[in-house]
Design an enzyme around this catalytic site. Structure first.
Site, PDB file in Angstrom:
ATOM      1  N   LYS A 179     100.826  57.430  53.293  1.00  0.00           N
ATOM      2  CA  LYS A 179     100.885  55.987  53.081  1.00  0.00           C
ATOM      3  C   LYS A 179      99.574  55.540  52.422  1.00  0.00           C
ATOM      4  CE  LYS A 179     101.699  54.575  57.374  1.00  0.00           C
ATOM      5  NZ  LYS A 179     101.358  55.850  58.055  1.00  0.00           N
TER       6      LYS A 179
ATOM      7  N   HIS B  11      99.288  46.810  60.037  1.00  0.00           N
ATOM      8  CA  HIS B  11      98.162  46.774  60.975  1.00  0.00           C
ATOM      9  C   HIS B  11      97.771  45.346  61.273  1.00  0.00           C
ATOM     10  CE1 HIS B  11      97.875  50.362  58.369  1.00  0.00           C
ATOM     11  NE2 HIS B  11      97.803  50.966  59.530  1.00  0.00           N
TER      12      HIS B  11
ATOM     13  N   GLY C 115      97.578  56.648  61.196  1.00  0.00           N
ATOM     14  CA  GLY C 115      97.237  56.055  62.474  1.00  0.00           C
ATOM     15  C   GLY C 115      98.439  55.945  63.390  1.00  0.00           C
ATOM     16  N   SER C 116      98.216  56.043  64.693  1.00  0.00           N
ATOM     17  CA  SER C 116      99.292  55.834  65.659  1.00  0.00           C
ATOM     18  C   SER C 116      99.557  54.340  65.812  1.00  0.00           C
ATOM     19  CB  SER C 116      98.918  56.463  66.997  1.00  0.00           C
ATOM     20  OG  SER C 116      98.878  57.862  66.885  1.00  0.00           O
ATOM     21  N   GLY C 117     100.588  54.014  66.591  1.00  0.00           N
ATOM     22  CA  GLY C 117     100.949  52.629  66.810  1.00  0.00           C
ATOM     23  C   GLY C 117     102.126  52.179  65.959  1.00  0.00           C
ATOM     24  N   HIS C 118     102.614  53.106  65.098  1.00  0.00           N
ATOM     25  CA  HIS C 118     103.746  52.794  64.228  1.00  0.00           C
ATOM     26  C   HIS C 118     105.004  53.565  64.649  1.00  0.00           C
ATOM     27  CE1 HIS C 118     100.776  50.895  61.746  1.00  0.00           C
ATOM     28  NE2 HIS C 118     100.165  52.038  61.486  1.00  0.00           N
TER      29      HIS C 118
ATOM     30  N   ASP D 252      93.593  57.214  54.958  1.00  0.00           N
ATOM     31  CA  ASP D 252      94.626  58.253  54.909  1.00  0.00           C
ATOM     32  C   ASP D 252      94.528  59.043  53.605  1.00  0.00           C
ATOM     33  OD1 ASP D 252      95.691  57.561  57.362  1.00  0.00           O
ATOM     34  OD2 ASP D 252      97.207  56.221  56.531  1.00  0.00           O
TER      35      ASP D 252
END
Lengths: 333, 333
Positions: B105, B219, B54-57, B110
């Site tokens: 991860k 998250h 996921g993006s945002g990291h 994922d």
């Protein structure tokens, strides 16, 4: 106030100890008076570069000490200029007989204290030149400034002047390069949220939930106007317009585009800003040949961004590309 | 919600365009399906490394694509796994006939989607190995996980496995090194504030003004406990205790200490954390021989920090020191 600190009074002292523990391969730290110096300083045959200013803008300046950039950085208390004593001590520590360049952001306290330190160094036969950085186009005078403020463009001055010193330029030449970078870079920023200075314990200013401040200073000092939150592209237009008009930049120019986070902005947002800024420049026939995206000149946990545009030529591009090895910027060595 | 975005739906697409504009010297970007690949991929004779999530990291994972690290990164929507299609496309794009390592991860989505992509790649005669990263000691199972979560230690797996691939190790050997790093790294984090996922528009959890969450997930998923805000040193003790007990680490060990900002934490605070963490390790006879401080695996604008400790040996230290040239990590080339 929610911060990962122990005591507001010790924030800078403790952070500098941590910095030394993390980067002891690159720097040595003097704790009294407090300054961070390149591990191999003074470097024989090289002009010394010293910068500094209030803390809270990290990685500026300590993160830029090392090969190809600064020889020393002098951190003051948070958002407060360092006194002349540590500036003088840092100047003496990095002088290898070729003279020392002071790179000073244009804030009244910084200018005064670096000037006093330069006078004291001269009295000890160290040749000092000073370059004042004043790249912020947002306001003419401000809370802590006569004239424009020095903001994110400082990183570009330090990198490029550092490369000139590393290749062996003499003091006049290094000062001339630094002056040229400052003359050719323009910056403007925006804040979405304020920041809290640890010893103050409350926000340095207040913004409504739907309000942003265009032209913010890096200490939260007022900018041009407060407006309602807009889409990122519209905000970028508001920042880039005054920047491009000011130099002015024009079709055919090659530039470095720096999108600088103010500390609390997610990186994904910095790249959204970069996208539109690059598009606007392309529309105007301005080519982005070098870029930098990240948190380089911050205001603690402030959410916001600044955009800097530096007009490049062959010399500046070459110096930008030269190897650098510091905690916050490194490549090619 | 105050963000520098245009439309919550377009955050990742626009950021990736900006990333490509800023780092076109290092990467190429496929926009449909979406992945970021090393500019010179596939690299002849080299095992390919693919990660994603996921993006945002950010800078994870796109910021780690380049020489000496990842060959490709596959960004999903914010905090949401990428689907198998782009993972398969990235895998095919970087395969040079030596096979591909997936670094994943440990989150259910994922793991599942990378597994499907690996099966599809195998059907096209691409050899794929998978290493699951699960370095978070905070909780055993969690909201999105069977078993421990993969967090900041992922950066160390990617860097060190990337160096092994770059020196010419075969697929089994690269997978073995990645497995070893995961086996020897432990992480735990804390949140001072939540973050806001753009398409959700409100905080992913709520903390009182004087409350922090120990063992937070990246998250915002629950950790071990909510406690009142404490001095930084006490918080560091709470994170380091479970980390050091878990491997366990002991006197005589040499380690890499990673202090990772969650996105909204000022750098000055990260160094205060580093200071005390290094002191605690020293008291226990554990020597910090390598260090990393900054925002590497973030949770949008969350304020907080994670601490990772990796037990080093000669091989891992050498691979850590090897040249790397990516947007977010680079030295020595």
């Amino acid at each position: 106030m929610k911060k990962l600190i122990n005591d507001p009074k010790n924030v800078v002292d403790e952070a500098v100890v941590g910095f030394e523990a993390a980067h002891g391969d690159l720097v040595t730290v003097s704790h009294d008076p407090i300054y961070i110096a390149r591990k191999d300083a003074p470097v024989a045959g090289k002009v010394g570069l010293v910068s500094g200013g209030g803390s809270g803008h990290e990685p500026l300046h300590g993160g830029f000490v090392g090969f190809g950039m600064l020889d020393a950085a002098v951190p003051g208390p948070v958002f407060t200029s360092p006194t002349p004593d540590p500036i003088l001590a840092a100047t003496k520590a990095v002088d290898a007989g070729k003279g020392v360049l002071h790179i000073v952001k244009n804030y009244t306290g910084d200018v005064l204290n670096f000037e006093t330190a330069a006078d004291l160094a001269s009295a000890e036969d160290i040749e000092v030149r000073t370059v004042i950085v004043d790249d912020d186009v947002a306001v003419k005078d401000s809370l802590y400034t006569a004239g424009r403020r020095g903001v994110a463009g400082t990183v570009l001055v330090e990198k490029i002047a550092g490369a000139a010193a590393e290749r062996g330029d003499d003091l006049d030449a290094v000062a001339a390069v630094a002056t040229k970078v400052n003359a050719q870079v323009r910056t403007m920023g925006v804040a979405l949220t304020p920041c809290v200075v640890p010893h103050a314990g409350e926000p340095s200013f207040v913004l409504a939930d739907d309000e942003i401040e265009i032209g913010i200073g890096i200490h939260g000092e007022p900018g041009r106007e407060r407006i309602k939150l807009e889409p990122a592209d519209a905000i970028v237009d508001r920042l880039l317009g005054p920047i491009l008009e000011d130099l002015p930049f024009g079709s055919g120019d090659e530039v470095l585009l720096l999108v600088n986070g103010m500390g609390g902005t997610p990186q994904v947002e910095l790249y959204i800003v970069f996208k539109h800024a690059a598009e606007v420049l392309a529309e105007k026939g301005i080519t982005v040949t070098r870029s930098l995206v990240g948190n380089f000149v911050t205001s603690l946990e402030m959410q916001g961004v600044s955009i800097s545009v530096l007009k490049l030529d062959e010399e500046l591009t070459g110096l930008w590309d030269a190897p650098v090895q510091t905690a916050a910027l490194r490549w090619g060595r």
